[in-house]
Design a protein around this motif. Structure first.
Motif, PDB file in Angstrom:
ATOM      1  N   ARG A  16     -41.692  23.953  28.013  1.00 35.93           N
ATOM      2  CA  ARG A  16     -42.035  23.213  26.781  1.00 35.93           C
ATOM      3  C   ARG A  16     -41.221  23.896  25.575  1.00 35.93           C
ATOM      4  N   GLY A  17     -40.386  23.213  25.138  1.00 34.79           N
ATOM      5  CA  GLY A  17     -39.598  23.536  23.996  1.00 34.79           C
ATOM      6  C   GLY A  17     -38.142  24.311  24.563  1.00 34.79           C
ATOM      7  N   LYS A  18     -38.221  24.444  25.744  1.00 38.11           N
ATOM      8  CA  LYS A  18     -36.782  24.960  26.432  1.00 38.11           C
ATOM      9  C   LYS A  18     -35.691  23.934  26.350  1.00 38.11           C
ATOM     10  N   HIS A  19     -34.422  24.394  25.951  1.00 34.89           N
ATOM     11  CA  HIS A  19     -33.269  23.671  26.042  1.00 34.89           C
ATOM     12  C   HIS A  19     -32.865  23.497  27.648  1.00 34.89           C
ATOM     13  N   HIS A  37     -38.087  16.094  30.486  1.00 31.99           N
ATOM     14  CA  HIS A  37     -38.615  15.308  29.098  1.00 31.99           C
ATOM     15  C   HIS A  37     -39.826  15.527  28.933  1.00 31.99           C
ATOM     16  N   ARG A  42     -36.452  20.072  25.842  1.00 31.39           N
ATOM     17  CA  ARG A  42     -35.491  19.473  25.042  1.00 31.39           C
ATOM     18  C   ARG A  42     -34.308  19.238  25.946  1.00 31.39           C
ATOM     19  N   THR A  44     -30.552  17.832  27.321  1.00 29.62           N
ATOM     20  CA  THR A  44     -29.260  17.185  26.923  1.00 29.62           C
ATOM     21  C   THR A  44     -28.675  17.240  28.498  1.00 29.62           C
ATOM     22  N   GLY A  65     -35.404  10.010  23.752  1.00 30.40           N
ATOM     23  CA  GLY A  65     -35.261  11.224  23.029  1.00 30.40           C
ATOM     24  C   GLY A  65     -34.356  12.316  23.585  1.00 30.40           C
ATOM     25  N   VAL A  66     -33.813  11.904  24.826  1.00 31.48           N
ATOM     26  CA  VAL A  66     -32.996  12.662  25.516  1.00 31.48           C
ATOM     27  C   VAL A  66     -31.442  12.612  25.008  1.00 31.48           C
ATOM     28  N   THR A  67     -30.609  13.791  24.695  1.00 25.77           N
ATOM     29  CA  THR A  67     -29.506  13.718  24.288  1.00 25.77           C
ATOM     30  C   THR A  67     -28.508  13.396  25.441  1.00 25.77           C
ATOM     31  N   THR A  80     -28.381  26.544  25.698  1.00 26.88           N
ATOM     32  CA  THR A  80     -28.758  25.894  27.028  1.00 26.88           C
ATOM     33  C   THR A  80     -29.852  27.228  27.841  1.00 26.88           C
TER      34      THR A  80
END
Length: 481
Positions: A16-19, A37, A42, A44, A65-67, A80
């Motif tokens: 949760r909330g990790k890039h 996701h 988060r 990418t 919502g994925v970059t 990251t």
């Protein structure tokens, strides 16, 4: 692997909330991005390519919502905290160098699946894992057939086409999973700990990716680390036993060999046309358990009998009965293009082993028949053919060569089998297969086998080995029409 990689599989990882950066789209990257996701990360995605397929996949992920960054797989996105990579991405890519320098762990999709297997309090299905240069898919499918015959809810997953992530995060709960793992996947799976595992064989392959045979073997050997019950190895391939000896396993885990000869204690083998077990029986120094007849293996070629013994060993390590081994082997049907009998025409058998895309697989295929007209050639991928030809020379009635690198095989035949007639077809169009089969028919005599075992990749002439095998089968059908 970098020193920043996480190897403690018991350590929880809160997404949760990790890039999290996912390296690569495709069959593993897209499911990984969706799962991450859904866990609140988060995400990418970075991808080297920017073609139409990649753009379609990117659009699907971006709606969630994925970059997605297309055409830029080299740069580490700022912030990251974890990379999850597609298995085929080479370890020396700049992205991973940057991750190592930043202390960012790198996992593959198999590692991610392993970490998620008991999430949300679900009972984690044990993994029976298989790797090797050749025979992985067939062995895993045999294993799954045996497990189903024992009444267990299972699936053949991993490098076989069914996503491990889907298996561990979906709604179905399995009793046990039959898992095919490639050397790429094992490289990026630092904390995998299987119930039991097998390395079927080792031969040079993918050395451009791994950098050396030693590195390739070490990644294959990763499958044994932390095994709980059995490390299954090939008695005829000492390198596989060496990997068992080097592995750090749980107390009580046993080395179990398989052999085409009579088995010693702690081995499975063949005695008078029977597959027998001297590993998972009481008093294995005195007793053996009949599992099946050699004729229960389809097809009963030597290398496929070895696959069956490896599958049986893994199933027996899980407590499966001898009767279930027999029933599972009888129920198993091999995939197309794997030493598949196409037809008999005028007393000659025509066999499609288009899946034999390297010399090791072709060696096993050639060993299955006594008198062969061999259809070979394609993209050699840096392979040499002297050892293969020298070993098979006495079995060759003739050879028909096709494809871009056929000269390498022709030269090996001239050195090691100069008496074997060779037809060199100077063409690489798809229609060459019909001519190749016609030339093979001309060389063959009743009782011979015309064997498509190319020892090469197919992409110089065909989309893949399946298309090549289909072309062979169609050409054979035209012979018999």
């Amino acid at each position: 692997m970098g020193s920043g990689q996480v190897t403690d599989s018991s350590a929880p990882f809160d997404f949760r909330g990790k890039h999290v950066t996912v390296a690569g789209l495709g069959v593993s990257g897209v499911p990984a991005a969706k799962v991450l996701h859904g866990l609140g990360a988060r995400v990418t995605v970075v991808n080297d390519g920017d073609d139409e397929r990649a753009r379609t996949q990117a659009a699907e992920l971006e709606t969630l919502g994925v970059t997605v960054r297309l055409g830029d797989g080299a740069t580490l996105p700022e912030g990251t905290e974890l990379i999850v990579t597609a298995p085929g991405w080479k370890p020396d890519k700049p992205l991973f160098t940057a991750a190592h320098e930043a202390g960012v762990p790198v996992w593959g999709d198999v590692e991610l699946a392993w970490r998620l297997r008991d999430r949300d309090g679900r009972k984690a299905a044990p993994w029976l894992a298989v790797t090797g240069t050749n025979g992985k898919t067939t062995t895993v499918q045999m294993l799954a057939s045996i497990l189903r015959a024992a009444g267990l809810h299972t699936a053949a997953v991993g490098n076989i086409g069914v996503s491990l992530l889907d298996a561990v995060t979906g709604d179905e709960e399995y009793d046990v999973l039959a898992v095919e793992l490639s050397s790429y996947q094992l490289h990026w799976a630092p904390s995998l700990r299987a119930h039991s595992a097998a390395v079927l064989n080792l031969a040079p392959d993918h050395l451009d990716w791994h950098g050396s045979m030693e590195a390739y073997a070490a990644d294959k050997g990763r499958i044994y680390e932390g095994n709980r019950v059995a490390c299954v190895y090939n008695v005829a391939d000492k390198a596989t036993e060496d990997l068992v000896r080097a592995a750090d396993v749980e107390e009580g885990c046993r080395a179990v060999g398989f052999t085409l000869g009579s088995p010693a204690p702690s081995q499975l083998g063949v005695v008078e046309g029977l597959l027998v077990d001297r590993a998972f029986v009481e008093d294995r120094h005195r007793n053996a358990q009949e599992l099946a007849e050699v004729s229960d293996v389809n097809p009963p070629a030597p290398h496929n009998i070895a696959n069956a013994l490896a599958a049986a060993a893994l199933a027996r390590s899980f407590g499966v009965s001898a009767a279930a081994v027999r029933d599972g082997l009888r129920a198993f049907t091999p995939d197309a293009h794997r030493i598949a009998h196409v037809a008999d025409v005028d007393g000659v058998a025509y066999v499609d082993d288009s899946k034999a895309t390297n010399t090791h697989a072709t060696e096993a295929s050639l060993a299955a028949y006594e008198s062969i007209v061999w259809i070979a050639g394609g993209l050699a991928k840096g392979a040499t053919f002297d050892e293969l030809v020298a070993g098979a020379a006495k079995r060759l009635r003739g050879a028909v060569l096709i494809g871009a690198d056929r000269a390498l095989i022709r030269e090996a035949l001239a050195r090691h089998a100069p008496e074997v007639p060779v037809v060199d077809l100077d063409r690489t169009d798809t229609g060459a297969m019909l001519q190749a089969v016609q030339e093979a028919q001309r060389l063959a005599r009743p009782g011979d086998t015309v064997l498509l075992a190319p020892a090469c990749a197919s992409m110089d002439m065909f989309t893949n080995y399946n298309k090549r095998g289909d072309a062979f089968a169609q050409a054979v059908r035209e012979l018999g029409a």
